[in-house]
Design a protein around this motif. Sequence first.
Motif, PDB file in Angstrom:
ATOM      1  N   ALA A   1     -13.364  -6.890   6.202  1.00 25.56           N
ATOM      2  CA  ALA A   1     -13.963  -8.203   6.475  1.00 25.56           C
ATOM      3  C   ALA A   1     -13.792  -9.137   5.281  1.00 25.56           C
ATOM      4  O   ALA A   1     -13.446 -10.312   5.439  1.00 25.56           O
ATOM      5  N   GLY A   2     -14.019  -8.611   4.073  1.00 28.54           N
ATOM      6  CA  GLY A   2     -13.891  -9.451   2.883  1.00 28.54           C
ATOM      7  C   GLY A   2     -12.472  -9.900   2.622  1.00 28.54           C
ATOM      8  O   GLY A   2     -12.221 -11.069   2.287  1.00 28.54           O
TER       9      GLY A   2
ATOM     10  N   ALA B   1      -4.430  -4.371  -5.870  1.00 29.16           N
ATOM     11  CA  ALA B   1      -3.305  -5.158  -6.382  1.00 29.16           C
ATOM     12  C   ALA B   1      -2.856  -6.195  -5.370  1.00 29.16           C
ATOM     13  O   ALA B   1      -2.546  -7.343  -5.721  1.00 29.16           O
ATOM     14  N   ALA B   2      -2.817  -5.815  -4.088  1.00 28.80           N
ATOM     15  CA  ALA B   2      -2.389  -6.746  -3.041  1.00 28.80           C
ATOM     16  C   ALA B   2      -3.343  -7.933  -2.945  1.00 28.80           C
ATOM     17  O   ALA B   2      -2.916  -9.091  -2.816  1.00 28.80           O
ATOM     18  N   LEU B   3      -4.633  -7.668  -2.999  1.00 28.52           N
ATOM     19  CA  LEU B   3      -5.616  -8.751  -2.948  1.00 28.52           C
ATOM     20  C   LEU B   3      -5.461  -9.693  -4.137  1.00 28.52           C
ATOM     21  O   LEU B   3      -5.535 -10.917  -3.991  1.00 28.52           O
ATOM     22  N   GLY B   4      -5.237  -9.110  -5.322  1.00 29.55           N
ATOM     23  CA  GLY B   4      -5.073  -9.937  -6.508  1.00 29.55           C
ATOM     24  C   GLY B   4      -3.836 -10.817  -6.438  1.00 29.55           C
ATOM     25  O   GLY B   4      -3.883 -12.005  -6.800  1.00 29.55           O
ATOM     26  N   VAL B   5      -2.723 -10.257  -5.956  1.00 29.99           N
ATOM     27  CA  VAL B   5      -1.490 -11.031  -5.859  1.00 29.99           C
ATOM     28  C   VAL B   5      -1.623 -12.133  -4.813  1.00 29.99           C
ATOM     29  O   VAL B   5      -1.184 -13.275  -5.017  1.00 29.99           O
ATOM     30  N   PHE B   6      -2.242 -11.813  -3.671  1.00 28.36           N
ATOM     31  CA  PHE B   6      -2.417 -12.840  -2.639  1.00 28.36           C
ATOM     32  C   PHE B   6      -3.330 -13.954  -3.147  1.00 28.36           C
ATOM     33  O   PHE B   6      -3.088 -15.139  -2.888  1.00 28.36           O
ATOM     34  N   GLY B   7      -4.375 -13.585  -3.882  1.00 21.93           N
ATOM     35  CA  GLY B   7      -5.240 -14.602  -4.469  1.00 21.93           C
ATOM     36  C   GLY B   7      -4.499 -15.483  -5.450  1.00 21.93           C
ATOM     37  O   GLY B   7      -4.713 -16.702  -5.494  1.00 21.93           O
ATOM     38  N   ALA B   8      -3.608 -14.871  -6.251  1.00 20.81           N
ATOM     39  CA  ALA B   8      -2.814 -15.659  -7.196  1.00 20.81           C
ATOM     40  C   ALA B   8      -1.903 -16.638  -6.461  1.00 20.81           C
ATOM     41  O   ALA B   8      -1.679 -17.767  -6.919  1.00 20.81           O
ATOM     42  N   MET B   9      -1.375 -16.215  -5.307  1.00 20.25           N
ATOM     43  CA  MET B   9      -0.547 -17.119  -4.513  1.00 20.25           C
ATOM     44  C   MET B   9      -1.345 -18.327  -4.032  1.00 20.25           C
ATOM     45  O   MET B   9      -0.878 -19.479  -4.103  1.00 20.25           O
TER      46      MET B   9
ATOM     47  N   ALA C   1       1.153  -5.440   2.246  1.00 19.41           N
ATOM     48  CA  ALA C   1       0.541  -4.286   1.591  1.00 19.41           C
ATOM     49  C   ALA C   1      -0.934  -4.177   1.959  1.00 19.41           C
ATOM     50  O   ALA C   1      -1.449  -3.081   2.233  1.00 19.41           O
ATOM     51  N   MET C   2      -1.607  -5.308   1.996  1.00 18.18           N
ATOM     52  CA  MET C   2      -3.032  -5.328   2.314  1.00 18.18           C
ATOM     53  C   MET C   2      -3.284  -4.869   3.749  1.00 18.18           C
ATOM     54  O   MET C   2      -4.089  -3.967   4.004  1.00 18.18           O
ATOM     55  N   VAL C   3      -2.577  -5.469   4.709  1.00 17.45           N
ATOM     56  CA  VAL C   3      -2.837  -5.184   6.114  1.00 17.45           C
ATOM     57  C   VAL C   3      -2.421  -3.766   6.483  1.00 17.45           C
ATOM     58  O   VAL C   3      -3.153  -3.042   7.173  1.00 17.45           O
ATOM     59  N   SER C   4      -1.261  -3.320   6.021  1.00 20.52           N
ATOM     60  CA  SER C   4      -0.814  -1.971   6.384  1.00 20.52           C
ATOM     61  C   SER C   4      -1.692  -0.908   5.739  1.00 20.52           C
ATOM     62  O   SER C   4      -1.932   0.153   6.327  1.00 20.52           O
ATOM     63  N   THR C   5      -2.210  -1.166   4.554  1.00 22.91           N
ATOM     64  CA  THR C   5      -3.111  -0.213   3.904  1.00 22.91           C
ATOM     65  C   THR C   5      -4.416  -0.091   4.678  1.00 22.91           C
ATOM     66  O   THR C   5      -4.901   1.016   4.953  1.00 22.91           O
ATOM     67  N   LEU C   6      -4.994  -1.220   5.054  1.00 18.66           N
ATOM     68  CA  LEU C   6      -6.227  -1.193   5.831  1.00 18.66           C
ATOM     69  C   LEU C   6      -6.003  -0.569   7.205  1.00 18.66           C
ATOM     70  O   LEU C   6      -6.802   0.266   7.662  1.00 18.66           O
TER      71      LEU C   6
ATOM     72  N   HIS D   1     -12.455  -9.903  -5.105  1.00 18.46           N
ATOM     73  CA  HIS D   1     -12.445  -8.762  -4.189  1.00 18.46           C
ATOM     74  C   HIS D   1     -11.414  -7.723  -4.638  1.00 18.46           C
ATOM     75  O   HIS D   1     -11.638  -6.513  -4.524  1.00 18.46           O
ATOM     76  N   GLY D   2     -10.296  -8.184  -5.151  1.00 18.05           N
ATOM     77  CA  GLY D   2      -9.269  -7.267  -5.612  1.00 18.05           C
ATOM     78  C   GLY D   2      -9.744  -6.361  -6.729  1.00 18.05           C
ATOM     79  O   GLY D   2      -9.399  -5.174  -6.783  1.00 18.05           O
ATOM     80  N   VAL D   3     -10.550  -6.900  -7.642  1.00 14.76           N
ATOM     81  CA  VAL D   3     -11.096  -6.086  -8.731  1.00 14.76           C
ATOM     82  C   VAL D   3     -11.968  -4.967  -8.169  1.00 14.76           C
ATOM     83  O   VAL D   3     -11.890  -3.809  -8.595  1.00 14.76           O
ATOM     84  N   TRP D   4     -12.809  -5.296  -7.187  1.00 10.70           N
ATOM     85  CA  TRP D   4     -13.669  -4.293  -6.559  1.00 10.70           C
ATOM     86  C   TRP D   4     -12.834  -3.222  -5.860  1.00 10.70           C
ATOM     87  O   TRP D   4     -13.080  -2.020  -6.010  1.00 10.70           O
ATOM     88  N   ALA D   5     -11.825  -3.636  -5.074  1.00 14.85           N
ATOM     89  CA  ALA D   5     -11.026  -2.675  -4.317  1.00 14.85           C
ATOM     90  C   ALA D   5     -10.214  -1.774  -5.256  1.00 14.85           C
ATOM     91  O   ALA D   5     -10.052  -0.580  -4.988  1.00 14.85           O
ATOM     92  N   PHE D   6      -9.697  -2.337  -6.338  1.00 16.71           N
ATOM     93  CA  PHE D   6      -8.847  -1.565  -7.241  1.00 16.71           C
ATOM     94  C   PHE D   6      -9.606  -0.386  -7.853  1.00 16.71           C
ATOM     95  O   PHE D   6      -9.045   0.679  -8.093  1.00 16.71           O
ATOM     96  N   ARG D   7     -10.890  -0.570  -8.065  1.00 11.40           N
ATOM     97  CA  ARG D   7     -11.689   0.468  -8.723  1.00 11.40           C
ATOM     98  C   ARG D   7     -12.294   1.462  -7.735  1.00 11.40           C
ATOM     99  O   ARG D   7     -12.912   2.443  -8.143  1.00 11.40           O
ATOM    100  N   GLY D   8     -12.115   1.225  -6.427  1.00  8.49           N
ATOM    101  CA  GLY D   8     -12.724   2.096  -5.417  1.00  8.49           C
ATOM    102  C   GLY D   8     -11.723   2.967  -4.718  1.00  8.49           C
ATOM    103  O   GLY D   8     -10.552   3.073  -5.089  1.00  8.49           O
TER     104      GLY D   8
END
Length: 412
Positions: A246-247, A307-315, A340-345, A403-410
Amino acid sequence: MHKHKPAATPYAPAPHGKTGMLQPLRHRRFRQLWLANLVSNLGTWTQTFASAWLVASISASPRAATLVQAATYAPMVMFGLLAGVVADAVPRARLLFVINAFMALAALCMAALAAQGDVAPGAVLALIFMTGTGSAFMWPAWQATTSALVAPEEVDAAASLNNLSYNAAAIAGPALGGVLFVWIGPAPLFLFNALSFGGMLLVYSAWMSSAEAPGRGAPVGWNSFMDGLRAGLGSAAYRRLLLHTAGALFGAIAFASLLPLFVRDVLRGEARAFGGLMACLGVGAVLAAFLLPSLRARLGRGPLLGAALGVFGAMLLALPLCPHWLLAPVVAVGGVAWAAMVSTLNGAAQSSFPVELRARTLSIYLLAMALGQTLGSVFWGQAAEWLGVPGALLLAGCVMGAHGVWAFRGRI
């Protein structure tokens, strides 16, 4: 009265092994569906482009343009859980045939409406909602069906292949639509989408009459509904996956929602520029399909998603700041991150529960995805009213990065 109880299968991440992306195509039925779906996806992306640019062209309101995405995903919020129960209870080949026929009819209505000229935004949004309703009932059955056609170790590769199909169409559909929209208008593009369902209807029709067609599953009813709900929400790890989903989609939908406004108001561009940038996202997503098996094996799901969330945010952050000539490669990099984000989820959701519960638990995942996209579409439209389109994109980029920081550590 006997109650069907879900198997107590814990959520388990996929093993760290490398499975070739093309390996699921060795299964004949998966291969047939994948090829037919490629054509259908091309029609879907053509209509996605045409409807978004049509509403942006006939309404000056940022909120009206972003409501295209809300109308697409709101039906999943409304009907998603019911769709999972139905998908587990009705023979899936027959169900998918009926749903695709319904969506083809919706596209025909869209073509007829556009051909009349002087289209009201509300009428377009209503038909988009109709198409979204078909998608809401299709996705739990489609994902449960395709994941059951391959070996368990091939589920992630199958998700990547389906993403490849979707994103290859994301290149051709908007690029073609961007050129043709000015020449022939939106009506033929909507008509093409209606015709693109033909291959899927043929495959499902043949499958219904074959001995290998999937049969009826659990009975539709309150007990069946609650079994799926308890199984999906009873796992702490699956609940964490739902929050990530969702996030992630809440932030990521800012791109699709705001891009027509960004092209119209910031770039001062036309349909071809909008279609070109949409196609660039697809180019990056297609490239990602060839990179993801190695990245997934090396990183695991959590770090890859982060990483995917961080890169998309940078875009998103870069869009309003970089020169125009740099926009295409920036969006393409964002496409890699999107895939990367969608296929991983998707891979995590599809491999979480046994086949007999998969459609119902997937419907909860799809509900979380649609809820993030629907709320995000409304929010980013309002943010564009308050902050302007560049400001809304910058805010979305910051949300994705956090959100990417949270996901990367989980763990996903």
